[in-house]
Design a protein around this motif. Sequence first.
Motif, PDB file in Angstrom:
ATOM      1  N   ASP B 472      51.244  35.635  38.186  1.00 17.96           N
ATOM      2  CA  ASP B 472      51.163  34.199  37.927  1.00 17.96           C
ATOM      3  C   ASP B 472      49.857  33.793  37.266  1.00 17.96           C
ATOM      4  O   ASP B 472      49.786  32.785  36.585  1.00 17.96           O
ATOM      5  CB  ASP B 472      51.246  33.428  39.254  1.00 17.96           C
ATOM      6  CG  ASP B 472      52.626  33.495  39.851  1.00 17.96           C
ATOM      7  OD1 ASP B 472      53.594  33.424  39.095  1.00 17.96           O
ATOM      8  OD2 ASP B 472      52.721  33.628  41.090  1.00 17.96           O
ATOM      9  N   ASP B 473      48.802  34.573  37.540  1.00 16.23           N
ATOM     10  CA  ASP B 473      47.467  34.128  37.157  1.00 16.23           C
ATOM     11  C   ASP B 473      47.115  34.362  35.703  1.00 16.23           C
ATOM     12  O   ASP B 473      46.048  33.964  35.258  1.00 16.23           O
ATOM     13  CB  ASP B 473      46.406  34.851  38.008  1.00 16.23           C
ATOM     14  CG  ASP B 473      46.586  34.541  39.470  1.00 16.23           C
ATOM     15  OD1 ASP B 473      47.192  33.515  39.777  1.00 16.23           O
ATOM     16  OD2 ASP B 473      46.115  35.337  40.296  1.00 16.23           O
ATOM     17  N   PHE B 474      47.970  35.045  34.964  1.00 13.56           N
ATOM     18  CA  PHE B 474      47.625  35.347  33.584  1.00 13.56           C
ATOM     19  C   PHE B 474      47.842  34.134  32.678  1.00 13.56           C
ATOM     20  O   PHE B 474      48.826  33.413  32.818  1.00 13.56           O
ATOM     21  CB  PHE B 474      48.490  36.503  33.049  1.00 13.56           C
ATOM     22  CG  PHE B 474      48.230  37.837  33.694  1.00 13.56           C
ATOM     23  CD1 PHE B 474      47.133  38.044  34.525  1.00 13.56           C
ATOM     24  CD2 PHE B 474      49.082  38.901  33.446  1.00 13.56           C
ATOM     25  CE1 PHE B 474      46.895  39.283  35.108  1.00 13.56           C
ATOM     26  CE2 PHE B 474      48.856  40.142  34.021  1.00 13.56           C
ATOM     27  CZ  PHE B 474      47.769  40.334  34.859  1.00 13.56           C
ATOM     28  N   HIS B 496      55.175  44.867  35.190  1.00 13.96           N
ATOM     29  CA  HIS B 496      54.209  45.441  34.252  1.00 13.96           C
ATOM     30  C   HIS B 496      54.545  46.875  33.832  1.00 13.96           C
ATOM     31  O   HIS B 496      54.538  47.209  32.642  1.00 13.96           O
ATOM     32  CB  HIS B 496      52.829  45.382  34.911  1.00 13.96           C
ATOM     33  CG  HIS B 496      51.697  45.739  34.011  1.00 13.96           C
ATOM     34  ND1 HIS B 496      51.097  44.826  33.184  1.00 13.96           N
ATOM     35  CD2 HIS B 496      51.062  46.909  33.793  1.00 13.96           C
ATOM     36  CE1 HIS B 496      50.134  45.422  32.507  1.00 13.96           C
ATOM     37  NE2 HIS B 496      50.085  46.694  32.856  1.00 13.96           N
ATOM     38  N   HIS B 522      46.218  48.554  36.434  1.00 14.14           N
ATOM     39  CA  HIS B 522      46.762  47.628  37.415  1.00 14.14           C
ATOM     40  C   HIS B 522      47.950  46.876  36.853  1.00 14.14           C
ATOM     41  O   HIS B 522      47.962  46.479  35.694  1.00 14.14           O
ATOM     42  CB  HIS B 522      45.709  46.598  37.839  1.00 14.14           C
ATOM     43  CG  HIS B 522      46.296  45.455  38.613  1.00 14.14           C
ATOM     44  ND1 HIS B 522      46.657  45.580  39.926  1.00 14.14           N
ATOM     45  CD2 HIS B 522      46.647  44.204  38.241  1.00 14.14           C
ATOM     46  CE1 HIS B 522      47.189  44.420  40.334  1.00 14.14           C
ATOM     47  NE2 HIS B 522      47.186  43.580  39.337  1.00 14.14           N
ATOM     48  N   GLY B 528      54.699  42.512  44.977  1.00 13.32           N
ATOM     49  CA  GLY B 528      53.465  41.725  44.946  1.00 13.32           C
ATOM     50  C   GLY B 528      52.211  42.563  45.101  1.00 13.32           C
ATOM     51  O   GLY B 528      51.104  42.063  44.949  1.00 13.32           O
ATOM     52  N   ALA B 530      49.456  45.817  44.361  1.00 14.98           N
ATOM     53  CA  ALA B 530      48.825  46.353  43.151  1.00 14.98           C
ATOM     54  C   ALA B 530      49.398  47.736  42.880  1.00 14.98           C
ATOM     55  O   ALA B 530      49.211  48.656  43.674  1.00 14.98           O
ATOM     56  CB  ALA B 530      47.316  46.404  43.328  1.00 14.98           C
ATOM     57  N   GLY B 557      38.853  44.164  45.201  1.00 15.82           N
ATOM     58  CA  GLY B 557      39.675  43.789  44.043  1.00 15.82           C
ATOM     59  C   GLY B 557      39.109  44.278  42.723  1.00 15.82           C
ATOM     60  O   GLY B 557      38.766  45.445  42.562  1.00 15.82           O
TER      61      GLY B 557
END
Lengths: 330, 759
Positions: B472-474, B496, B522, B528, B530, B557
Amino acid sequence: MNHGAGGRAMADLVDLLFRQAFDNPLLNQANDQARFSAPQGDMVMTTDSFVISPLFFPGGNIGSLAVHGTVNDLAMGGAEPLYLSAGFILEEGLPLADLARIVEAMAAAAREAGVQIVTGDTKVVERGKGDGVFINTTGVGRVLPGIRVSGELARPGDRVLVSGTIGDHGVAVMSQRQGLAFATELLSDSAALNGLVATMAECAGPSLRVLRDPTRGGVAATLNELAHQSAVGVQLHESALPVRTEVRGACELLGLDPLTVANEGKLLAICEASVAEPLLAAMQQHPLGVNAAIIGEVIEDPLQLVRMTTAIGGERVVDWLHGEQLPRIC
Amino acid sequence: MRAEATPQEHPAERRAIRVRGLVQGVGFRPHVYRCAQACAVSGFVCNDTQGVLIEAEGHDLDAFVELLQCELPPLARLDSLLQQPVPARGDNDFHIAPSRGGAARGAAIPADAAICDDCLQELFDPGDRRFLHPFIACCNCGPRYTMTRALPYDRGHTAMADFDFCPACASDYTDPGNRRFHAEPLACHDCGPQLSNSVEAVARALAAGQIVAIKGVGGYHLACDARNDAAVQQLRSRKQRDGKPFAVMVLNTRCAARYSELDEGAVRALRSPERPVTVAPVNTGKPGLSAELSRDLGTLGIMLPYTAVHYLLFHALLGCPDTSRWLREANDIALVMTSANISGEPLITDAVTAAARLGGIADCFLHHNRDIPARADDSVVRASARQYTVIRRARGFAPHAIKLHSDGPAVLALGAHLKTTVTLTRGNRAHISPHVGDLDTAEAIALHRETANALEQMLQTAPQRVACDMADDFASTRLATQLSEQRNLPLLRVQHHHAHVAAVLAEHRVTGPVLGMALDGHGQGLDGAAWGGELLRVDGAEMQRVGHLSALSLPGGDRAAREPWRMAAGILHRLDRSDEIADRFRDQPLAAALGQWLRTGETGDTTSAGRLFDAAAGLLGICPVSRFEGEAPMLLEGLVRGELTDGDHYQLLDGILDFTPLLTRLADCADPTRGAREFHGTLLRGLTDWALDAAARQRVDTIALCGGCFINHYLATELPLRLQAAGLTVLQAVAMPPNDGAISLGQAWVACHHDTARA
Ligand SMILES: [Fe+3]
Ligand SMILES: [Mg+2]
Ligand SMILES: [Zn+2]
Ligand SMILES: [Zn+2]
């Protein structure tokens, strides 16, 4: 604590606990509703449910948080909070002593903030169906005269202020959860901001355009939200951000960005540039605004991004994290 | 050449001939003209929205069509040629007709090509009227994509539209016998673009150790003398580029051989018309280059000049010799040539931005007044006789399309976060933008949007669906979401590593079922978590995770991804040796605190193969903190000397491959060189076992290898050999990079399949 057969007696006991702690005339009417006369002008109303783990954290607990959260949501509407309701869902087996501590913290927080908890409700659920205790608080407040703040009112040129150091709450909770010895001194910043808001309203009046408390997702999420609402961009300056050394250290260790960490006693304000300096001075006079700072400005930006000039002179986009902070390095 | 047809043999006929492929901007129409002359054919040829249209009338059109397909111009490529009889019109001659404009459906956009030998010859021929002309070009060379504003590719649609021909150039342009017949970048001293400064002055500045910003074809470069420590250091500090290697430009392959160990594969890559930065083993025996260029990586990125300006610079640096022998002789001049940008931002293409943003970096500027409508960085490949891996696909390669196995809906795919590209499919072609970059800055995010727009404009294609990553964060995900909402298009979120595998399948026109091995940094998993060391079973839009590397602690992270010592600390903790952390990593201020956190708290974890490399590097103590992405694995690979060693220091259970035994050995290995050999050897052995086990269980015989780790020489060359020896068909990236530069292609491919699966 148990439910079922002994439920009746239990509810009575809890009721008594609440009445004693929250003691006020409206609650003492002992009806299923609180009755009060509506004040003049605009009113605001908000509700929030509190589901946190651990229940007790350095500098507060779920009870104080439930009052501060709702008081602050009212205050961020430019309002003076008046009355709260409190709904409890208790898990069977929660030690009564814990409940008492939580309720006392709520009462103290309400007293300090100058609001009354005027109605409430309690349910007990089976063991395993709750996380100790869930609390819902609903609040009503009266909008301060001459104030109109809203998320879509930011305009290019406006200044962005924060009322104090960022990331304290999230890092305090996380440090406790992760057992970080060096951060044991850290306390949550959980506090009621209505007093500070009153001071700010008095100083800046209608030049105060936006107020918001950067809770979940921290300053980053809140500013991104505001950028979208107002269709503008925000330019931050990393060197201007107030961050405690311990918070910075813990963030470095945990790989977190202080901008994305939750706060419970801080607010972001956006105001006309001309009142930024006097407003900052007024905030710094208030005990909850001692470390306030001007951290950036609103800019025109069709991309509606929050950008930051970094301490070493670089430039990066401050992202809006939806969930927890995930890695993105591929 | 065939003999001309005689009228007696065949009656006259007329055909419409439709040619598709790379046929615009590559000298194809003059080629057609010459063929027509040779075969006594009348009619016309023109560029149009589909490619090239020919109407030919004559007595032996078969001979004409055959000749057309022989001896194509060097940059041309035919994809299809369709013929249809039309009524004869009795034209007197054959001519080149004006382009039929409008939407450019089916026409390919040509890519830029390095200056050709003929032009180079003329450039240094005092008798030629383009002697020392910085913008010399012809049908076979010069800028294409980077100067294109719109299609069809015609002078009026390029940045050359700003320059009117002088009479001599006008005659070159209209003479079908001339090498510059309809060459759109055609120019000369009298009518072409001009430089802002003398090349001699710039050469003097470079020789004096200054930093120069040079406007090229796809954007600006920052250049300095690569042999001058102070100059390179200065460039590093002014550009705030800590440690990331700089590419150098040398005059010819002889010069390159002074600094790099080049085999014929590397030489071929260096000389190719795409002129990529070619990464090859550094020649450690012959120093001379500044040690500041790169640190112990064991490799060096070199490229050869590709524009007249580059050659003029070398000419001036060599004191303007007057015969052309210098072009072939060795010399030791080496220039740093690095993209001119502010760290992390896109390449700068215009003088105003250059002056504003590069003022504090460059001592001197060399601008020119030809606009750069489409930017393109230098491409980067890793090349040897055994390996050809694209690392960054940009100038020279983009925007060549990838042919897909079948037609599908038009999909706009927006990539992930790093090394982002944008893909738009139309029919059975996937058009992939040049490298956009990492979406960390507002400029990159803006460029990403512009790139998506530009692709739509150029291809005149409105997407029917949008694809993006699951994270979502991209910024790419946000753009995809926004576009799909605004235009009411279905949005497909593609996992991905599914996209990584799909990109390889797209290139090979295979649809599955295959096994995909993604060895990556990653990517957000279906759960959800990694991911990054995955075995997937992929069958079109269907994907199933059938194996993964066992998870490693990821303490902090992204921070752990930049600091291999943290990965190593995580391993030590899992080995019950966390008491060693503080002492082993005593140079790290947070080492003690991290040790304590590992004992009392819970860190995230990851199955990433990239982090496995980091952990190994951290345990061997070779790269506690990476200064740029991929530094630790590159250093680790650079340490390998001689044969790899292996052992069975891994466990394989139910598709989960666990390298803890290997890491345990590395934790006690005092010799990093030995450790690096053992790491690579054991990794190869474990990965081979892992793949063969899964292939047998899944009953598939084809495996696609992908992910950023496949830039590693041993993974890229050894692993396929072992898998092939065991009977598997191995697919790898060819024209595309194995890293995230191919993600948009993979996303588009999955979205295409998703549609057909549902239809
Ligand atoms: Fe990837
Ligand atoms: Mg709320
Ligand atoms: Zn040429
Ligand atoms: Zn001319």
